[in-house]
Design a protein around this motif. Structure first.
Motif, mmCIF file in Angstrom:
data_model
loop_
_atom_site.group_PDB
_atom_site.id
_atom_site.type_symbol
_atom_site.label_atom_id
_atom_site.label_comp_id
_atom_site.label_asym_id
_atom_site.label_seq_id
_atom_site.Cartn_x
_atom_site.Cartn_y
_atom_site.Cartn_z
ATOM 1 N N PRO A 281 63.334 89.885 33.184
ATOM 2 C CA PRO A 281 62.664 90.377 31.983
ATOM 3 C C PRO A 281 62.072 91.759 32.256
ATOM 4 C CG PRO A 281 61.380 88.620 33.007
ATOM 5 C CD PRO A 281 62.629 88.762 33.821
ATOM 6 N N ARG B 171 82.054 94.890 20.640
ATOM 7 C CA ARG B 171 81.164 95.477 21.632
ATOM 8 C C ARG B 171 81.664 95.176 23.034
ATOM 9 N NH1 ARG B 171 75.407 93.755 20.559
ATOM 10 N NH2 ARG B 171 76.447 91.981 19.555
ATOM 11 N N ARG C 63 68.888 95.195 27.724
ATOM 12 C CA ARG C 63 69.535 94.401 26.672
ATOM 13 C C ARG C 63 68.416 93.834 25.813
ATOM 14 N NH1 ARG C 63 72.639 89.764 28.632
ATOM 15 N NH2 ARG C 63 73.548 89.940 26.564
ATOM 16 N N PRO C 64 68.206 94.411 24.625
ATOM 17 C CA PRO C 64 67.089 93.929 23.817
ATOM 18 C C PRO C 64 67.337 92.498 23.311
ATOM 19 C CG PRO C 64 68.410 95.483 22.573
ATOM 20 C CD PRO C 64 68.964 95.479 23.967
ATOM 21 N N ILE C 65 66.245 91.870 22.960
ATOM 22 C CA ILE C 65 66.329 90.527 22.367
ATOM 23 C C ILE C 65 67.413 90.483 21.303
ATOM 24 C CG2 ILE C 65 65.117 88.996 20.764
ATOM 25 C CD1 ILE C 65 62.580 89.633 22.159
ATOM 26 N N GLY C 66 68.255 89.475 21.361
ATOM 27 C CA GLY C 66 69.254 89.301 20.302
ATOM 28 C C GLY C 66 70.409 90.267 20.392
ATOM 29 N N GLU C 67 70.545 91.009 21.488
ATOM 30 C CA GLU C 67 71.657 91.961 21.590
ATOM 31 C C GLU C 67 72.984 91.237 21.361
ATOM 32 O OE1 GLU C 67 73.509 92.984 25.215
ATOM 33 O OE2 GLU C 67 73.341 95.123 24.874
ATOM 34 N N THR D 92 69.323 92.676 37.649
ATOM 35 C CA THR D 92 69.981 92.402 36.379
ATOM 36 C C THR D 92 69.531 91.038 35.860
ATOM 37 O OG1 THR D 92 71.873 93.652 37.151
ATOM 38 C CG2 THR D 92 72.243 92.174 35.291
ATOM 39 N N ALA E 3 64.640 90.284 14.769
ATOM 40 C CA ALA E 3 64.391 89.653 16.072
ATOM 41 C C ALA E 3 63.394 90.472 16.883
ATOM 42 C CB ALA E 3 65.705 89.490 16.839
ATOM 43 N N LEU E 4 63.510 91.812 16.828
ATOM 44 C CA LEU E 4 62.588 92.667 17.591
ATOM 45 C C LEU E 4 61.179 92.572 17.019
ATOM 46 C CD1 LEU E 4 64.815 95.800 18.275
ATOM 47 C CD2 LEU E 4 64.298 93.872 19.790
ATOM 48 N N PHE F 237 67.907 97.553 48.445
ATOM 49 C CA PHE F 237 68.928 97.795 47.418
ATOM 50 C C PHE F 237 70.317 98.055 47.974
ATOM 51 C CE2 PHE F 237 65.371 97.603 45.121
ATOM 52 C CZ PHE F 237 64.926 98.657 44.338
ATOM 53 N N CYS G 29 66.649 93.275 31.700
ATOM 54 C CA CYS G 29 67.173 94.396 32.462
ATOM 55 C C CYS G 29 68.679 94.233 32.593
ATOM 56 C CB CYS G 29 66.533 94.450 33.846
ATOM 57 S SG CYS G 29 64.739 94.641 33.748
ATOM 58 N N ALA G 30 69.400 95.338 32.371
ATOM 59 C CA ALA G 30 70.856 95.246 32.378
ATOM 60 C C ALA G 30 71.447 95.779 33.666
ATOM 61 C CB ALA G 30 71.420 95.999 31.173
ATOM 62 N N MET G 31 70.602 96.207 34.597
ATOM 63 C CA MET G 31 71.071 96.746 35.870
ATOM 64 C C MET G 31 70.094 96.334 36.964
ATOM 65 S SD MET G 31 73.779 98.764 35.856
ATOM 66 C CE MET G 31 74.887 99.374 34.579
ATOM 67 N N ARG H 36 60.569 83.719 29.598
ATOM 68 C CA ARG H 36 61.185 85.035 29.748
ATOM 69 C C ARG H 36 61.814 85.121 31.127
ATOM 70 N NH1 ARG H 36 58.497 89.607 26.177
ATOM 71 N NH2 ARG H 36 58.008 88.212 24.470
ATOM 72 N N GLY H 37 63.003 85.627 31.191
ATOM 73 C CA GLY H 37 63.680 85.747 32.470
ATOM 74 C C GLY H 37 64.559 84.561 32.783
ATOM 75 N N TYR I 176 78.014 87.929 34.593
ATOM 76 C CA TYR I 176 78.084 88.280 33.177
ATOM 77 C C TYR I 176 79.172 87.446 32.523
ATOM 78 C CZ TYR I 176 74.772 92.141 32.778
ATOM 79 O OH TYR I 176 73.641 92.891 32.699
ATOM 80 N N TRP J 162 64.823 102.378 26.270
ATOM 81 C CA TRP J 162 65.818 101.301 26.028
ATOM 82 C C TRP J 162 67.123 101.505 26.766
ATOM 83 C CZ3 TRP J 162 63.132 97.434 24.498
ATOM 84 C CH2 TRP J 162 61.958 97.692 23.762
ATOM 85 N N GLY K 196 67.735 97.731 39.686
ATOM 86 C CA GLY K 196 67.110 99.046 39.818
ATOM 87 C C GLY K 196 65.610 98.946 39.639
ATOM 88 N N ILE K 197 65.039 99.927 38.926
ATOM 89 C CA ILE K 197 63.606 99.873 38.642
ATOM 90 C C ILE K 197 63.385 99.978 37.135
ATOM 91 C CG2 ILE K 197 62.823 100.834 40.858
ATOM 92 C CD1 ILE K 197 62.532 103.543 39.402
ATOM 93 N N TYR L 284 64.809 87.498 25.455
ATOM 94 C CA TYR L 284 63.748 88.409 25.897
ATOM 95 C C TYR L 284 64.448 89.736 26.198
ATOM 96 C CZ TYR L 284 65.889 87.261 30.329
ATOM 97 O OH TYR L 284 66.816 87.093 31.322
ATOM 98 N N HIS L 285 63.675 90.818 26.331
ATOM 99 C CA HIS L 285 64.294 92.094 26.708
ATOM 100 C C HIS L 285 64.698 91.997 28.162
ATOM 101 C CE1 HIS L 285 63.186 93.724 22.922
ATOM 102 N NE2 HIS L 285 61.891 93.737 23.161
#
Lengths: 655, 655
Positions: free
Chosen positions: B104, A373, B139-143, B101, A568-569, A6, B67-69, A201-202, A308, B135, B71-72, B64-65
């Motif tokens: 999924p 946002r 970033r959830p689906i459809g954010e 980042t 969506a969720l 990391f 990861c926004a960072m 996914r991903g 991003y 959460w 990390g773990i 898909y959900h």
């Protein structure tokens, strides 16, 4: 794989924007980065191109003495002595010759008399009542352009009049600055084409290539898109090597941060001098700027742009645009700046310049700006925005009501014709927006919930507030809330539709949910709406009616901002249910258990009913085609759309 | 052919601009003139195109959900109870999963902890010292985008961020408004292609087609150029018939006036309703606006644009631009207006709105505007101008020093980098302009003569005044004049070149002219320069020296404004000689009889020597490459170029 992987974040610096820009431009100057290549192209292809040298006239214009009026050409000497009382009579085709504008001056003549100053005398004769001086109404050779002189200078971005002047000088091709070629190299194991039918996914849809190619084109360059490559420094290095030979600048996206698979800065280091890695801006921080080692006599700029999408867009604007303008020898467009009043408090970290995307609109006498946002991943914050406000790194944020300079993203025209709708979210708003677009109005909605919408209406921060607030005591909608939040203001409510609210559940309703009691009993994973949303208030009212506590609902604290986000969720399986409208359930392929019917209305100040935008809104809503389209969404009855009622003022004493 | 052919002028009306515009737009509205056609195109081709319908998302973004960072990923519940003093230790790949980042969210996790908040503990373990809420950093689906929602509205002119947002929604083609096709029909017996090597007298180079095609393209349409046709109403009518079937609007150029061969209005009358013929604007008066009869369900707008190029350009801007914007559903560009101070008195007829082309530049604290020549045929007045000032029809003109709104023609950028040179004309100025363009400065010169240049310098109306004024008494140049016109101001003179002045004569010097005495004796036809020109003063001094009277010179009153214009008249044979510089004689292929050598200098305020534009001017003049290029013109010695001397101030008592 271990946590030791990391460790790269420390490489990112935090230098201020102006310093990064200064360092970059100094390096470009020192590296002699410019575009010396020229090409000769036909005049018909030269619009908006930049001249590489002055364009010299081949011919004079006019290239002969030209008559400048319709009339007769004469020798001025022959008109001497003519007066009001003693006209001189001239014989056509002997001492006067009929000419039209543009004709060559006939031999032995040196002036033209306008047709208006002639008196026909019959038998091919005309009389004049004043003498004429030599060279009157004659455009002598070279009056406009003399052969050999420069018609347009070097570095002129050619417009229609320039092209016409060049053609008038008998020149039909021009030497122009070659358009700079900008390589776009996209890296990332996870990237897939946006056309992929069902991405895994991903998998990330590669929208940044689209963004960067369009940005390069808009700024005046030619985008050269390289095939996407995986996260592999050797591959990246090889592609950069190719691109250095073929292009004038190289954009690598992404891998510009300091994570496990962020190789851009390291590859740039191998290929040249890294000038900047990390700029104190938000979004856009992990930017890499470098200059390749000299190769074939030139040093090619290398830009590592973050992944991003909003970061990429901001970095493109701040660093790619001026680079292309330098290479294309174009002026930057005039900045379209104006003053806006922020409608909300905005916190922003000290030490970073933050670019806030806003929707700006003229409400009352001022232009208000609603912040969108702020996530760097929310590309729609940029496509929905019509302006950007910068919050300086020297402040921690600004209060609502603060006036700040903003930069228009699509000119000020769209801002003047924006109709702002702040409040509750409804799916049918998209249809209304389409109908208003036909009337030249851009309807922009910010989904903040019914109550926040009414508060915005009160503070002069919106034109329209979509609202559906149940007064549990009376069982009526909206009137009580309007009186609560705008007690002494004349407010009109424009009916939009009656709509069904209910539980959005997975297809087939696998948990067999029929009521909120079922949701509680089966511990179904619920998604709630944000505080002050009408749908949240409806939930609370229904829970109270049924004698249920919010604690009984698992996920009561999990919040989304729109009906569609809730659906969506549920559609994804990461929630079991949520309260929302039928149209949202249907749009995402979910099932729907109706629990209530409610009016969705648009609140406006009664005084604004005369505003042409509000009048257009009402007219659009009354259009049967729109009503039918809304009904077709399902769960709506739009028969009432466009009905207006004014909410009765509360007696002042009661306030 | 007889005078009776002249009778059509009375058909031209004089209606004010606003009335013409109102009448035209009302007719377009009533005629249902719009562009309903759409086309579906690939996203890569869609930059700057206008959406014909909202673009709805095919996929959610993220889909898909995510990861926004870096990390773990963890189950938030597993972090409960972690504190500064009692960290929770997590096992990698069991209850914590390394994520980047965009990855999924792994199964059974619902939050991400940033890499910065982790403490590696070895053996695949990490510690955390705070719990994380569900959460977090997900970033959830459809954010950003929920499938089915509108990503961009109808009537959006697509920019890079819009395209990226659309791609993010999994959409790769869009329905856009078809670009309007605008027919350009050029009529005129006398028109020839600008490429013609040696056009005959009376032949007019067809530069208007170039102008109009480029204007249509700039405004957002596709120009469809029809072959040039002669002045023949039947032919014109047939081509218009063809174009009505194929195009969205038709421009006919010219024949819009009321002269012998002006058929446009009559042909339009046959094809539809003429709404306007003649507008009270200058230039641009003889404009025809009409709407064709309905054909295939539409009424095609017909525009008869006048033939003088500046008139054509002004009419295109006033009437073609808004029409194309309507058909293309585009917003007009933001107007770039600013305040200018006029440097000269301008007369303008009551009853006509006049569009004055000016060169604007920032001099001192204000932006001054130098009016250019006003003839409707002088296309270079438009290509040289960087702004346009409108003189209202309600005034007869404006005084120097009046402040007026101006409209920038190429944005305000070029105005800020304009260096203004008002004064004497010199051919080498073109070379200097090229050298300054390389330094990002646009040198614009107005040729008004040496004395007028010094007066402009005094009144703060120019940066630079080119000057060569002989003081006959002392035999010196410029210093005496500077002291006369700027008695108490510190002025610097920048040497440009020593240059030869002499008689420009036809090749071979057929009259055998050797001196001004020869000119007088042989009654050679002379062309003079305007009053206050240094060359005119030189002539007067030489005549005085030789004991000749101005009356002895035939053509002493015939005036031109530049050396090149004088040479052009001699080259053409319409004059026998004129005083001028060798470079002008050479450029036009004339012979040259040297009579004098003089310094040509640039006067500037001493205080402005610090101005970066003046510093760049001096640096450019000292560049050996420029000096060599000037010497190569012939008749110049530029060894002194860039030498600066400050003219001594006159003692105040002597003023």
């Amino acid at each position: 794989m271990s946590a030791a992987d990391f460790g790269h974040a420390a490489f990112l610096s935090d230098i201020p924007l102006e310093e990064a820009q200064a360092r970059w431009h100094a390096a470009l100057d020192a590296g002699g980065v410019h575009n010396a290549d020229v090409e000769r192209i036909a005049l018909d292809d030269a619009l908006e191109r930049v001249t590489a040298e002055p364009v010299f006239a081949r011919l004079s214009s006019p290239h002969y003495h030209a008559c400048a009026m319709d009339g007769i050409a004469v020798a001025a000497a022959a008109t001497r002595g003519a007066t009001e009382t003693a006209p001189v009579v001239l014989r056509l085709d002997r001492d006067a010759f009929v000419v039209d504008t543009g004709d060559p001056l006939p031999p032995l003549t040196d002036a033209v008399i306008m047709v208006e100053d002639l008196e026909p005398r019959g038998e091919g004769r005309v009389a004049i009542r004043a003498p004429v001086a030599p060279w009157t109404h004659v455009r002598p050779i070279g009056e406009d352009i003399v052969a050999t002189e420069a018609i347009v200078p070097k570095r002129r971005r050619l417009g229609p009049a320039d092209l016409a002047a060049i053609a008038s000088g008998g020149v039909v091709d021009v030497q122009v600055v070659r358009l700079p070629r900008v390589a776009i190299v996209t890296t990332g194991d996870e990237l897939v084409d946006p056309a992929v039918i069902r991405p895994e996914r991903g998998a990330i849809l590669d929208s940044n290539s689209v963004l960067l190619a369009a940005a390069v084109r808009r700024y005046g360059g030619i985008p050269v898109r390289y095939p996407r490559i995986p996260d592999d420094p050797a591959r990246l290095d090889a592609v950069i090597g190719e691109a250095i030979a073929a292009c004038d600048a190289i954009i690598v996206n992404a891998g510009s941060s300091a994570g496990r698979s962020d190789f851009t800065a390291r590859v740039f280091e191998r290929r040249g001098d890294v000038l900047v890695h990390g700029v104190a801006i938000r979004p856009g921080h992990p930017l890499v700027l470098a200059l390749a080692h000299e190769s074939a006599g030139r040093r090619v700029p290398l830009l590592g742009i973050p992944g991003y999408p909003v970061s990429a867009a901001i970095c493109a604007e701040l660093f790619v645009a001026p680079l292309i303008e330098r290479l294309a020898q174009r002026d930057p467009p005039d900045p379209a700046t104006f003053e806006v009043t922020l409608t909300r408090k905005v916190f922003s970290p000290l030490g970073e310049d933050e670019f806030i995307r806003v929707v700006a609109a003229r409400v009352g006498g001022r232009i208000v700006a609603v912040p969108l946002r702020r996530g760097a991943g929310v590309i729609t914050s940029l496509s929905r925005a019509n302006a950007i406000v910068t919050i300086s790194r020297f402040t921690e944020g600004v209060h609502p009501g603060t006036t700040l300079p903003a930069r228009a993203l699509r000119g000020v025209g769209p801002i003047e014709r924006t109709l702002l709708a702040v409040g509750s979210h409804d799916v049918a708003i998209d249809l209304l927006a389409g109908a208003l677009a036909d009337r030249g109005i851009e309807l922009v909605s910010a989904n903040v919930g019914s109550v926040a919408g009414l508060v915005a209406l009160r503070s002069g921060s919106t034109h329209v507030a979509g609202t559906h607030i149940l007064d549990a005591a009376s069982g009526t909608y909206n009137d009580v809330a309007v009186r609560r939040y705008l007690p002494q203001t004349a407010v009109a409510l424009i009916a939009f539709a009656q709509r069904a609210q209910g539980l959005i559940v997975a297809p087939g309703n696998p948990l067999g949910l029929r009521s909120l009691a079922d949701v509680a009993a089966r511990r179904a994973r619920y998604v709630n709406r944000q505080r002050d949303a009408g749908t949240r208030m409806l939930l609370d009212a229904l829970l109270a009616r049924d004698g249920l506590s919010p604690d009984a609902i698992e996920g009561y604290e999990r919040l989304e901002f729109t009906h569609l986000a809730v659906a969506a969720l549920v559609a994804d399986g990461s929630a079991d249910c949520g309260l929302g409208i039928f149209a949202a359930a249907r749009a995402l392929g979910c099932d729907f258990i109706p629990l209530a019917t409610e009016p969705y209305e648009l609140a406006v100040l009664a005084a604004s009913l005369d505003d042409p935008r509000i009048a257009a809104l009402i007219a659009a809503m009354r259009d049967p085609a729109l009503r039918a389209a809304i009904d077709a969404l399902g769960g709506y009855d739009a028969a009432c759309a466009g009905d207006v009622r004014v909410v009765e003022l509360q007696p002042a004493a009661a306030v």
